[in-house]
Design an enzyme around this catalytic site. Structure first.
Site, PDB file in Angstrom:
ATOM      1  N   ASP A  67       0.777  -1.253   0.000  1.00 55.47           N
ATOM      2  CA  ASP A  67       0.000   0.000   0.000  1.00 55.47           C
ATOM      3  C   ASP A  67       0.804   1.296   0.000  1.00 55.47           C
ATOM      4  OD1 ASP A  67      -2.115  -1.722   0.183  1.00 55.47           O
ATOM      5  OD2 ASP A  67      -2.715  -1.157   2.204  1.00 55.47           O
ATOM      6  N   ASP A  87      -8.896  -7.724   8.687  1.00 55.37           N
ATOM      7  CA  ASP A  87      -8.279  -6.524   8.112  1.00 55.37           C
ATOM      8  C   ASP A  87      -8.289  -5.351   9.084  1.00 55.37           C
ATOM      9  OD1 ASP A  87      -7.874  -7.623   5.473  1.00 55.37           O
ATOM     10  OD2 ASP A  87     -10.036  -7.408   5.148  1.00 55.37           O
TER      11      ASP A  87
END
Ligand code: BGC
Length: 574
Positions: free
Chosen positions: A288, A512
């Protein structure tokens, strides 16, 4: 192509004990112990203009808190890069001094470091070494013996083109046990998943769990006579996860030095241990981070203050460059840089700029494109692998599907076509032509009863796309514990052109992020994208989050999610 000079160590022959596991030194060891130090210099790999060497020093004298090893070359060898010691060279004389983190050597202890060098003609192994000015091993003329084997074979630098080809992949016993403990979990508990180094403490193991060496030792045990890939995720950049909170890291935005010396360097030391040279170590580098610099900064509506900070201070680029250089210097490490997914970088505004940022990072802090084996897409995301019910070129009543709400002008409607096209783009900006892509298929299955069986109605582009698309998310920007998702393609090597493997880098069943704020010492924040009642932000078009309720902290076991992933697996579980 292993050349080794073990000198004194060669005389120290080790024999297997009766059990085959205990090792006993022969009497020659007694003689060796009176020698103050031994140096084992091994050429692990050599090609026509260069070589990689590993050096292990054993200290038989009083404990040391710093050290300096010296040798001279008979030929024109030049050290070009090095790890786990600071090496300088003047003419033929080479000096290797300890790094800040490995100056200590107990009596009887040893330390290893390595380097790459150039040469022409003969690459003769040096015959004399000193440790802090004292002469160590004397060449016994035997030419050494054993040790120092390298894995793989194939490419001229010792790496194979696709590490997954012809190899089995490490099954993490900790994940496997959690999966097997779930009803029906034994159907998948023998699948390989990524080992996440998500904080400094993970290197030694958190709460009595396995550390990096434990995993590598377990991988050697699983390996048997086969080639074995071990999948690591390197994930602890300063100011980590700048556009979200669920995996905010332990290091503040400016803590780049700590990242280098307390995270990357110790990982490199372990991976460079000759003991692990036969493993093919795949690293997923910093998910990311670089995509966030492209899409969530500056004047964009999606910008965050934290991403602007990381763009301005350069620490994502530096950290990634350092990790690539340091880990890429280890001959059996294959670095794969995280490249987001199609629902992130598939738009024209993001596609080429992202490739350029990857190139920038891969050529900073001493890294080169040769330190990059490839890229991984869809890590821990949910993007469908192959969409069969529509293509990006379809039109409905003269309107392109690119104008549908779901596609929203993206160039790609599935992950595999994106990964293949992005590979081409990366090569065009200067990455090597033989890079390969990995796709994380751990949770992009979208099977079960909600899976469309054919294209949607042609009333409008929206009915057509929404009725047909496999990906059942409310919005493609949703990323946390997505309701309705299933396990995707099982891990496999070389499934399509340009794709090195489908992998399960995110271990299915690990959350998550938490649905509500939970106090913790893991650097985990609370991101409302994990709260099913949240109505969203600019990055998901202000839609509901689509997250499952009652989720634990990111990385923690989420049984209800694991059950749903198995239920909605595609291909289905048998
Ligand atoms: C978390 C990590 C975890 C990983 C794999 C990430 O979102 O931040 O702590 O190890 O997921 O489950």
């Amino acid at each position: 192509m292993s050349r080794t000079r073990t000198a004194i160590l060669a005389a120290l022959a080790l024999v297997a004990g009766a059990t085959g596991t205990a090792y006993t030194a022969l009497p020659a060891a007694a003689a060796a112990a009176s020698i103050p130090c031994t140096v084992d210099y091994t050429v692990q790999n050599q090609w026509d203009t260069g070589f990689t060497a590993a050096v292990t020093i054993t200290n038989n004298a009083a404990a040391k808190s710093s050290w300096s090893v010296k040798w001279s070359y008979a030929g024109n060898q030049k050290v070009t890069s090095y790890w786990n010691s600071k090496i300088t060279q003047s003419g033929t004389a080479v000096t290797a001094n300890n790094e800040s983190y490995n100056g200590t050597i107990a009596t009887g202890g040893s330390v290893s470091f390595g380097f790459n060098g150039s040469y022409s003609g003969t690459n003769a192994v040096p015959t004399a070494f000193t440790l802090d000015g004292v002469t160590c091993n004397v060449d016994d003329g035997s030419g050494g013996g054993g040790g120092g084997g390298t894995g793989g074979g194939g490419g001229s630098d010792g790496r194979v083109d696709n590490p997954y080809e012809g190899a089995q992949v490490y099954v993490n016993p900790e994940w496997s046990a959690k999966a097997a403990a779930e009803p029906g979990g034994s159907r998948v508990s023998n699948q390989p998943t990524g080992v996440w180094l998500d904080r400094i403490a993970a290197i030694d193991g958190v709460n009595g769990g396995m550390g990096l060496r434990d995993h590598l030792d377990a991988a050697l045990a699983q390996k048997g006579g086969n080639e074995e890939v071990v999948q690591l995720v390197v994930y602890d950049l300063p100011g980590r996860d700048c556009a979200a909170l669920a995996s905010n890291g332990e290091l503040g935005p400016t803590e780049i030095d700590k990242y280098k010396t307390q995270f990357i360097d110790p990982i490199a030391t372990i991976l460079a241990d000759p003991k692990y040279a036969s493993l093919r170590i795949v690293t997923t580098i910093e998910i990311d981070s670089l995509p966030n610099l492209v899409t969530n900064t500056g004047s964009r509506a999606t910008a965050t203050a934290n991403c602007d900070t990381m763009l301005a201070n350069g620490n994502y680029v530096k950290g990634v460059g350092y990790a690539l250089a340091k880990l890429g210097a280890i001959p059996n490490v294959y670095n794969y840089l995280d490249a987001g997914h199609h629902g992130w970088l598939g738009w024209d505004d993001n596609f080429a700029p992202a490739a350029n940022v990857f190139k920038q990072a891969a050529t900073s802090e001493g890294a080169t494109v040769d330190d990059v084996a490839g890229f991984i897409t869809n890590t821990a995301n949910y993007s469908a692998l192959k969409e069969n019910n529509f293509t990006v070129n379809d039109t409905v009543n003269g309107t392109s599907v690119r104008q549908s709400k779901w596609v929203d002008w993206n160039r790609y409607v599935d992950e595999q076509s994106f990964a293949q096209a992005f590979r081409t783009e990366l090569v065009s900006v200067g990455f090597n032509a033989n890079i390969g892509m990995l796709i994380d298929t751990s949770r992009n299955g979208w099977g079960g009863t909600a899976r469309p069986t054919g294209p949607g109605a042609t009333t409008s582009v929206d009915t057509y796309v929404d009725g047909g698309r496999y990906d059942r998310r409310i919005h493609i920007g949703n990323w946390c514990n997505q309701s309705g998702a299933g396990l995707g393609e099982r891990p496999q090597a070389a499934p399509a052109a340009g794709i090195d493997a489908y992998v399960w880098m995110k271990p299915p069943g690990e959350s998550d992020g938490s649905s509500t704020a939970i106090a913790n010492d893991e650097g985990k924040g609370f991101d409302r994208m994990c709260d099913p009642t949240y109505t969203g932000n600019a990055r998901n078009g202000n839609n509901l989050s689509g997250a499952l309720p009652n989720a634990p902290l990111s990385g923690h076991w989420f049984s209800a999610q694991f059950q749903q992933l198995m239920q909605n697996a595609y291909p289905p579980l048998s």
